[in-house]
Scaffold this motif. Structure first.
Motif, mmCIF file in Angstrom:
data_model
loop_
_atom_site.group_PDB
_atom_site.id
_atom_site.type_symbol
_atom_site.label_atom_id
_atom_site.label_comp_id
_atom_site.label_asym_id
_atom_site.label_seq_id
_atom_site.Cartn_x
_atom_site.Cartn_y
_atom_site.Cartn_z
ATOM 1 N N ASP A 163 -14.247 12.640 0.892
ATOM 2 C CA ASP A 163 -15.056 10.996 0.905
ATOM 3 C C ASP A 163 -16.420 11.215 0.583
ATOM 4 O O ASP A 163 -16.845 10.350 -0.001
ATOM 5 N N ARG A 197 -7.107 6.348 -6.973
ATOM 6 C CA ARG A 197 -5.926 7.165 -6.004
ATOM 7 C C ARG A 197 -4.845 7.486 -6.713
ATOM 8 O O ARG A 197 -3.948 8.556 -6.721
ATOM 9 N N ASP A 234 -4.557 10.239 -1.761
ATOM 10 C CA ASP A 234 -5.742 9.453 -1.920
ATOM 11 C C ASP A 234 -6.735 10.080 -2.727
ATOM 12 O O ASP A 234 -8.075 9.069 -2.697
ATOM 13 N N ASP A 243 -1.933 8.630 10.791
ATOM 14 C CA ASP A 243 -2.684 8.165 9.571
ATOM 15 C C ASP A 243 -3.901 7.326 10.377
ATOM 16 O O ASP A 243 -3.654 6.528 11.194
ATOM 17 N N ASP A 293 0.798 -1.205 0.157
ATOM 18 C CA ASP A 293 0.013 -0.029 -0.167
ATOM 19 C C ASP A 293 0.975 1.311 0.074
ATOM 20 O O ASP A 293 0.690 2.304 0.631
HETATM 21 O O1 TEU Z 1 -5.960 6.832 4.400
HETATM 22 C C1 TEU Z 1 -6.927 6.346 5.447
HETATM 23 C C2 TEU Z 1 -8.291 6.076 4.651
HETATM 24 O O2 TEU Z 1 -8.346 5.690 3.546
HETATM 25 C C3 TEU Z 1 -9.685 6.746 4.982
HETATM 26 O O3 TEU Z 1 -9.218 7.028 6.488
HETATM 27 C C4 TEU Z 1 -9.966 8.262 4.571
HETATM 28 O O4 TEU Z 1 -11.493 7.946 4.501
HETATM 29 C C5 TEU Z 1 -9.758 8.713 3.352
HETATM 30 O O5 TEU Z 1 -10.637 8.326 2.314
HETATM 31 C C6 TEU Z 1 -8.477 8.751 2.897
HETATM 32 O O6 TEU Z 1 -8.357 8.143 1.604
HETATM 33 C C7 TEU Z 1 -4.754 6.449 4.934
HETATM 34 C C8 TEU Z 1 -3.755 6.909 3.801
HETATM 35 O O7 TEU Z 1 -4.011 8.171 3.500
HETATM 36 C C9 TEU Z 1 -3.830 5.772 2.710
HETATM 37 O O8 TEU Z 1 -3.094 6.054 1.608
HETATM 38 C C10 TEU Z 1 -3.705 4.586 3.167
HETATM 39 O O9 TEU Z 1 -3.943 3.368 2.130
HETATM 40 C C11 TEU Z 1 -4.570 4.102 4.336
HETATM 41 O O10 TEU Z 1 -4.591 5.171 5.459
HETATM 42 C C12 TEU Z 1 -3.979 2.861 5.112
HETATM 43 O O11 TEU Z 1 -2.908 3.155 5.734
#
Ligand code: TEU
Length: 550
Positions: A284, A404, A319, A203, A64
């Motif tokens: 989101d 993403r 993301d 995160d 990831d």
């Molecule tokens: O993202 C976290 C995540 O996916 C959600 O908390 C949030 O809803 C939002 O959609 C962010 O996309 C983090 C990192 O930014 C992401 O790149 C990782 O894949 C994920 O955590 C897992 O560590």
């Protein structure tokens, strides 16, 4: 409205996010690296940025893209060495900027030694560092999805139990109920803080707590059950007390599915938890631009946090697809739209975040096949859709807009092969529009997006009103779907921001109270005479203006 909360260096800061693997490749292996970031630090410094947010650099199998950590205290070879990282820290500080590291403590990689031990046997001392459950009715312990997979549980043949993962099965969640695990995480945080970093982006920090018993969800598709469970804030207060509070640093919590009231629990200045909130009520939950919805969200968060805690302002990151494509106009008005979105984010209440490439108006991408995409979330979803009978091309088309990878294509430096990002084969294809859209060309353009960002950041830093001024929408345009007109006021200073988020010219009937005021233009995203007085009768498509009002 309450006066601005007490002042702090990071409240006037502008943050620049470096997704280093797509920023600049110094050794031609096709992947960006820390040496590459060092070589391009002046590009960031010259914008006027205060804080560099570096996506995870820790050792990782990279399932990831670094958010699956297998060793918290080493740098992954793909990025460089600890020596390179220490040089990056020094060079960042030498340029008067601060370095904020991305810390992932909700989960590790399934190849982290802790998990390898934990899964080796039911009575291993680290078994309880992760979340293991017996099957229920011959299947998973409950019906929860994860962010990246149809089930949040993966079966482990050797010990005949399931383990829990909020994301991919390669990212097992840590068990934050275990005090020994928590202390080990705090020690790791202090390891990096003692190296002199200036903060953490935390995160998925709203996921640390899990509910007792893992009851089934009424609607497994609505994955809110993964977040904001009881006990979360006890962990964050303990974390702050055991680490952050002992250093002069800034923390920002990535928290999905929170309301302003819940957000305040993370960042309330009387809470002893975190400093800034990074929520996703826009990225989101607002699939495309909706001005009235955006205005409502901004009002709710201003009323919920202002004077008590600090919000972040962003419309894209690693993301979420690039803002000028998703929320603006990446066609004929790309330059004006990129500047308008920036003006909005830097003048609304909260700390603005710039995602690499946004400062030259980079756009999203559309690759022709799923094989050209890298994002595990997209590839897992594609497999789920096609596995469920969806037409492959239709599945691809449905996933492309929000993939993403739209924001993960390499930084476009110039019009040389691979946009000057690498002399090798890039780990992910460069956006084909790089020949016309790149930093060198933008900087040479009279209407440079980069140079507009420089001006925007400069006036923000020279005046406290953006960081600490009260926010008031002008009632005349509160329900307007194109025009966004508001003031920021601090003491005797009032700035008026007028934005026309549309492809059409928009006339404005200014209220008498403003028609007679002494109004002076501070910044415009179309050619205009800064300093000129008077208010415009019309705003052109995607026109943005900032005025001082006396
Ligand atoms: O993202 C976290 C995540 O996916 C959600 O908390 C949030 O809803 C939002 O959609 C962010 O996309 C983090 C990192 O930014 C992401 O790149 C990782 O894949 C994920 O955590 C897992 O560590």
């Amino acid at each position: 409205m309450a006066a601005a909360a007490n002042q702090a260096w990071w409240k006037k800061a502008v943050v620049y996010q470096v997704y280093w693997r797509s920023f600049y490749d110094s050794d031609g292996d096709g992947c960006g690296d820390l040496e590459g970031v060092i070589r391009k630090l002046d590009h960031i410094r010259d914008l006027g940025v205060d804080i560099v947010w570096l996506n995870p650099v820790y050792e990782s199998p990279d399932r990831d893209n670094g958010y699956d950590i297998s060793n918290y205290e080493t740098v992954m070879a793909k990025a460089g060495t600890m020596e390179t990282w220490e040089r990056l820290l020094r060079e960042t500080h030498r340029r008067g900027m601060k370095l904020m590291m991305d810390m992932v403590v909700n989960h590790t990689s399934d190849r982290h030694p802790w998990f390898v031990e934990s899964r080796s046997s039911r009575d291993n001392p680290k078994r309880d560092w992760y979340i293991w459950k017996d099957p229920k009715d011959g299947g998973a312990p409950n019906n929860w999805r994860s962010y990246f997979s149809p089930s949040a549980w993966t079966w482990d043949e050797r010990t005949e139990q399931y383990y829990f993962h909020s994301f991919a099965s390669e990212q097992p969640d840590l068990n934050w109920r275990n005090p020994e695990l928590r202390e080990e995480i705090y020690r790791t945080m202090r390891f990096w803080l003692d190296k002199g970093i200036d903060g953490f982006r935390l995160d998925a920090i709203a996921l640390l707590a899990k509910p007792d018993g893992f009851p089934d969800a009424e609607n497994p598709a609505d994955i809110r059950y993964l977040t904001n469970n009881p006990g979360l804030h006890d962990y964050l207060r303990e974390m702050n007390e055991r680490t952050f509070a002992r250093y002069d640093i800034v923390t920002v919590g990535e928290a999905a599915f929170v309301t302003p009231e819940e957000g305040l629990k993370f960042v309330g200045e009387d809470r002893g938890e975190l400093n800034m909130l990074f929520h996703f009520e826009i990225c989101d939950e607002m699939p495309e631009w909706d001005m009235l919805r955006f205005k409502r969200i901004q009002r709710r968060w201003y009323e919920g946090l202002w004077g008590k805690g600090t919000n972040s302002q962003f419309l894209n990151n690693h993301d979420h697809t690039r803002q000028v494509s998703r929320y603006g106009n990446d066609g004929p008005y790309r330059v004006q739209s990129a500047k308008l979105l920036a003006t909005m984010l830097h003048t609304l209440p909260g700390v603005p975040y710039i995602y690499q490439g946004e400062e030259i108006g980079m756009t999203g991408v559309r690759f022709g096949s799923i094989e050209e995409y890298d994002d595990i979330a997209m590839k897992n979803k594609y497999a789920e859709l096609v596995g469920g009978g969806a037409d492959p091309q239709e599945a691809l088309r449905s996933l492309q807009p929000l993939s993403r990878d739209n924001s993960r294509t390499p930084m476009q430096w110039d019009d040389s092969p691979n946009a000057g990002f690498t002399t090798g084969t890039p780990w992910i294809r460069v956006n084909p529009n790089y020949r016309d859209l790149n930093a060198a060309k933008d900087l040479a353009a009279p209407d440079s997006v980069y140079r507009y960002y420089q001006q925007l950041i400069r006036i923000r830093k020279e005046n406290d009103v953006m960081a600490y001024g009260d926010f008031t929408e002008l009632p005349e345009w509160m329900d307007d779907e194109r025009l966004y007109v508001y003031t920021r006021t601090l003491g005797g200073t009032t700035w008026l921001i007028a934005l026309n988020h549309s492809d059409e010219p928009s006339p404005l009937e200014w209220p008498a109270r403003l028609r007679g005021a002494n109004v002076r233009l501070l910044l415009a995203n179309y050619p205009a005479d800064v300093g000129q007085s008077g208010l415009p009768a019309t705003l052109r498509p995607h026109e943005a203006r900032i005025y001082s009002v006396e």
